[in-house]
Scaffold this active site. Structure first.
Site, PDB file in Angstrom:
ATOM      1  N   GLY A 180       0.825  -1.198   0.000  1.00 33.76           N
ATOM      2  CA  GLY A 180       0.000   0.000   0.000  1.00 33.76           C
ATOM      3  C   GLY A 180       0.858   1.246   0.000  1.00 33.76           C
ATOM      4  N   PRO A 181       0.250   2.389  -0.186  1.00 40.39           N
ATOM      5  CG  PRO A 181      -1.362   4.047  -0.315  1.00 40.39           C
ATOM      6  CD  PRO A 181      -1.179   2.575  -0.450  1.00 40.39           C
ATOM      7  CE  LYS A 193       3.507  -0.097   3.380  1.00 45.03           C
ATOM      8  NZ  LYS A 193       3.086   1.314   3.299  1.00 45.03           N
ATOM      9  CE  LYS A 233      -6.669   4.047 -12.396  1.00 48.10           C
ATOM     10  NZ  LYS A 233      -6.721   3.390 -13.720  1.00 48.10           N
ATOM     11  CB  SER A 293      -5.649   3.592 -16.883  1.00 50.97           C
ATOM     12  OG  SER A 293      -4.874   4.599 -16.278  1.00 50.97           O
TER      13      SER A 293
END
Length: 788
Positions: free
Chosen positions: A350-351, A356, A722, A679
């Site tokens: 994850g970012p 985490k 998104k 995308s």
């Protein structure tokens, strides 16, 4: 005849006639005396001080007998002192000292002794020179050149003064030699001093020789004792030294596996036969220390309580229900299967700033296991994982076993942080070494290069973290189970700030008693205007900044003894006072339907983002220009979108466009940020079509998807991130590829709440939904719309 001369007091030495010496002068009175001497035929009376510690001597501090000298040279030194080269001429005696002037002066009477040499003078001279030669040979501080310079001096009086000047004896003794006027008596006194000093020097040399011989004898006895110990141990007699027995006890207490214990005892036997200070003994001692300190059998008892684990995870983290559920499943299986459970390595992806590392800490706390943390970012040397061979200087085990030793148990929770940032170079590939560490089929017998014996890592619970997975080598990624941790939306961040960040920040800044209140609207403003991230690190920094300013204000009020403030409430209006003007600005989304602009959705390492794609057309020669720091893949998507528009011009109402006389310019702000990926294909096509048809685009719709030359819309990744980015920007309708429907269905209900999703499979459906005005094609297909 008496002479009125300036006087130069000197410390720690006595100046004899016939001797030329440099003197370093720094005291003001002495400098004035030197100046006066240079004006009076360069005559100077040099006399010694009784006490060297007196800096400003008086008449009682100076001897009466000194030396009448000639000033040969005066040199000014940059440090402020003056170097004076003087030559002693005659003994002289001061009748009285005058301290009334800027320098010391005195009436000086020369002391002369004019009796002829007697028959005993020459033998005395030779004996003195002989003893002085012996003195020079025995004394380490007197150069041999002094003896050579005295060999040609025939005058016994001059020889006596030169020898006396080189004697290293007390000042009082030298002064006594200076005051003896009878040359023969002076020679006899010098001879007595030389005989005494030579006897003392010979005794010192004898003591040094005896000590050196005893040291050599001690070394010899040490080697003999070591040989005797080896013989006694070979015969089974006697006991080893205390250090050996201590190591033997530690090896027994460590409860090593049998083959490891045999290796440790073998190395201990080698160590007992080595000199303790040898380099090899140091290496073996370090090796035995590591074997004895590793937790071969020590382990903590697991606390497999799923309800407790749920409580711990909920206390430490808000949201992340899917991640928490997967962790609870992992613990449940471990409780049921026990030792039969196949080893799993969880990889949290994850970012930055989404929790985490703190999740790993919570897992360790719920399991009642030790937690150790190891960062892999930037590691390029395989030896960091496997260790160095013992042949290298300063060799140590790898960081895996170092962390196991630090934990003190063989079943800790070991977090391998930033596993996606492991590099490789000529020193090896650390990710290849991690294959054995993380593979449950191999790590039960992990062999470190330094220890050269297997260590069981199968009981260690390995957790890894990464920002992305595409940079992790495929074989290594295959050994891990990836759990994606998405970014937080504004609503979640408000709860996290309220439940976790603010209590910690107030405690760290000493504001718990005052408990300032930050309203939810203020928190939303901080999240929206001052931070832009998927995690909460910047939010934590901004809240800490507010707390520091509050703390400063309170302390300043206390120092001014003002009335302590009541409970402070911080709303949106006060944020500018604490944080200044907002530094971040969202993408400038159009408020009115724009022509030639469409809102696209993108995915970055920091989470989802919204970008505006612009297109304009103009008369020209058929050129197409792409700007905005686009990567190769994104430029190819733009070419594919343009190819579709030109290939289906009639269907799309572009039949009147003369392509060879029309230039197209496509731009994606911001130009300084690199952008890449497929995308944005449908967004590019919509923006170009809007510009060519001069029809506006709906500003409240965002879209993503890859386009082909036949107009098919293909699925893309990062749908959840998104969609959350669109929701943060206030966009409630999203156009997605039909194949991404399953990704939307897997999203949490709160993430879909208030959103409408349009799933399309053809570009014409995108144009129908995105363009305003008459239909983009003769037959508008039915588009499925879902509102959650």
């Amino acid at each position: 005849m008496s002479l009125l001369l300036p006087v130069l007091p000197i410390r720690d030495m006595v100046l004899f006639p016939g001797v030329i010496v440099p003197l370093f002068v720094g005291r003001p009175r002495s400098l004035k005396a030197i100046e006066e001497a240079t004006l009076q035929d360069k005559k100077l009376f040099v006399v010694s001080q009784r006490d060297v510690r007196v800096d400003d001597p008086g008449p009682e501090d100076l001897y009466r007998v000194g030396t009448l000298c000639q000033v040969l040279q005066v040199v000014r030194i940059p440090d402020g002192t003056t170097k004076v080269l003087v030559e002693g001429n005659l003994r002289a005696q001061a009748s009285d000292y005058d301290f009334q002037r800027e320098f010391v002066s005195a009436e000086v009477d020369p002391l002369e002794y004019e009796e002829p040499y007697s028959s005993g003078t020459e033998p005395l001279r030779r004996t003195v020179l002989e003893q002085f030669e012996r003195y020079v040979n025995l004394h380490p501080k007197i150069p041999s050149e002094v003896q050579v310079s005295l060999a040609g001096v025939e005058d016994p009086f001059l020889a006596a003064d030169l020898v006396a000047s080189h004697l290293l004896v007390r000042i009082q003794e030298k002064q006594a030699l200076l005051e003896i006027l009878d040359p023969e008596r002076r020679l006899e006194a010098i001879l007595k001093s030389l005989l005494r000093e030579n006897d003392l020097l010979e005794m010192e040399h004898s003591i040094h020789d005896r000590v050196r011989q005893e040291m050599e004898k001690g070394h010899r006895e040490y080697y003999l004792k070591e040989q005797l110990k080896a013989i006694q141990e070979e015969l089974g007699q006697g006991e080893g030294p205390g250090e050996i027995e201590e190591y033997r006890h530690r090896i027994s207490k460590a409860k090593m596996p049998k083959e490891v214990e045999r290796k440790a005892l073998h190395e201990l036997d080698r160590f007992s036969k080595m000199p303790p200070m040898s380099a090899e003994a140091t290496v073996v001692r370090t090796y035995i220390d590591w074997l004895a300190d590793l937790p071969w059998q020590q382990q903590s008892k697991d606390r497999l309580d799923v309800e407790l684990a749920r409580t711990v995870l909920d206390e430490d983290h808000y949201g992340l229900d899917e991640v928490k559920g997967r962790i609870l499943e992992f613990l449940s299986v471990r409780k049921l299967a026990g030792k039969e459970m196949r080893g799993h390595v969880l990889c949290f992806v994850g970012p930055p700033g989404v929790g985490k590392t703190s999740l790993a800490r919570s897992i360790a706390r719920s399991l009642n296991r030790r937690f150790v943390h190891m960062s892999l970012g930037g590691i390029r040397d395989e030896a960091e994982i496997r260790g160095h061979r013992r042949t290298y200087v300063g060799a140590l085990p790898g960081r895996i076993l170092q962390k196991i030793r630090q934990a003190g148990t063989r079943n800790p929770v070991l977090l391998l942080d930033e596993i996606d940032k492991v590099g490789s170079d000529f020193r090896g590939d650390p990710s290849a070494a991690l294959l054995e560490v993380l593979d449950p089929e191999q790590n039960h017998a992990f062999t470190d290069h330094f220890l050269e014996v297997p260590f069981d890592l199968s009981r260690v619970m390995f957790l890894t973290t990464a920002n992305v997975t595409h940079s992790i080598p495929r074989p290594l990624l295959d050994r891990m189970e990836v759990i994606s941790i998405p970014g937080y939306v504004a609503e979640e961040k408000v709860h996290i700030a309220r439940r976790h960040l603010l209590p910690k920040i107030l405690r760290e800044n000493g504001l718990e008693d005052l408990a300032p209140r930050i309203t939810d609207r203020a928190l939303e403003r901080i999240i929206g205007d001052y931070t832009r991230e998927a995690g909460v690190r910047n939010l934590d920094r901004q809240l800490s900044r507010i707390a520091r300013k509050l703390a400063r204000r309170i302390v300043e009020n206390q120092e001014r003894k003002e009335t302590p403030p009541v409970r402070v409430t911080i709303g949106p209006q006060q944020l500018k006072t604490f944080l200044g003007a907002p530094k971040l600005h969202d993408t400038c989304l159009p408020q009115e339907p724009p022509v030639g602009a469409a809102v696209g959705l993108a995915w970055t390492e920091s989470g989802g983002d919204v970008l505006l794609i612009e297109a304009v057309h103009m008369k020209g020669k058929g050129h197409v220009t792409f700007t905005g720091n686009l990567g190769e893949i994104m430029q190819e998507s733009a070419q594919a979108a343009l190819g579709y528009l030109r290939g289906h011009a009639e269907e799309l109402g572009l039949g009147e466009i003369r392509w060879d006389e029309t230039d197209l310019h496509v731009h994606v702000p911001e130009g300084a940020i690199p952008k890449d990926g497929p995308s944005a294909g449908v967004t590019l096509a919509l923006a170009m079509l809007s510009s060519l048809l001069e029809r506006p685009v709906r500003p409240d719709v965002a879209l993503t998807g890859e386009i082909t030359l036949r107009g098919a819309v293909l699925p893309v990744g990062g749908i959840r991130e998104k969609c959350l980015a669109a929701k943060r920007q206030g966009i409630r309708e999203v156009i997605l590829p039909q194949a991404n429907r399953v990704d939307v269905e897997e999203m949490a209900p709160w993430a879909r709440k208030g959103m409408s999703f349009h799933f399309v499979s053809q570009a014409r459906e995108v144009f129908h939904l995105g363009l305003l005005g008459p239909g983009a094609s003769p037959a508008d297909p039915a588009v499925e719309e879902e509102g959650k």
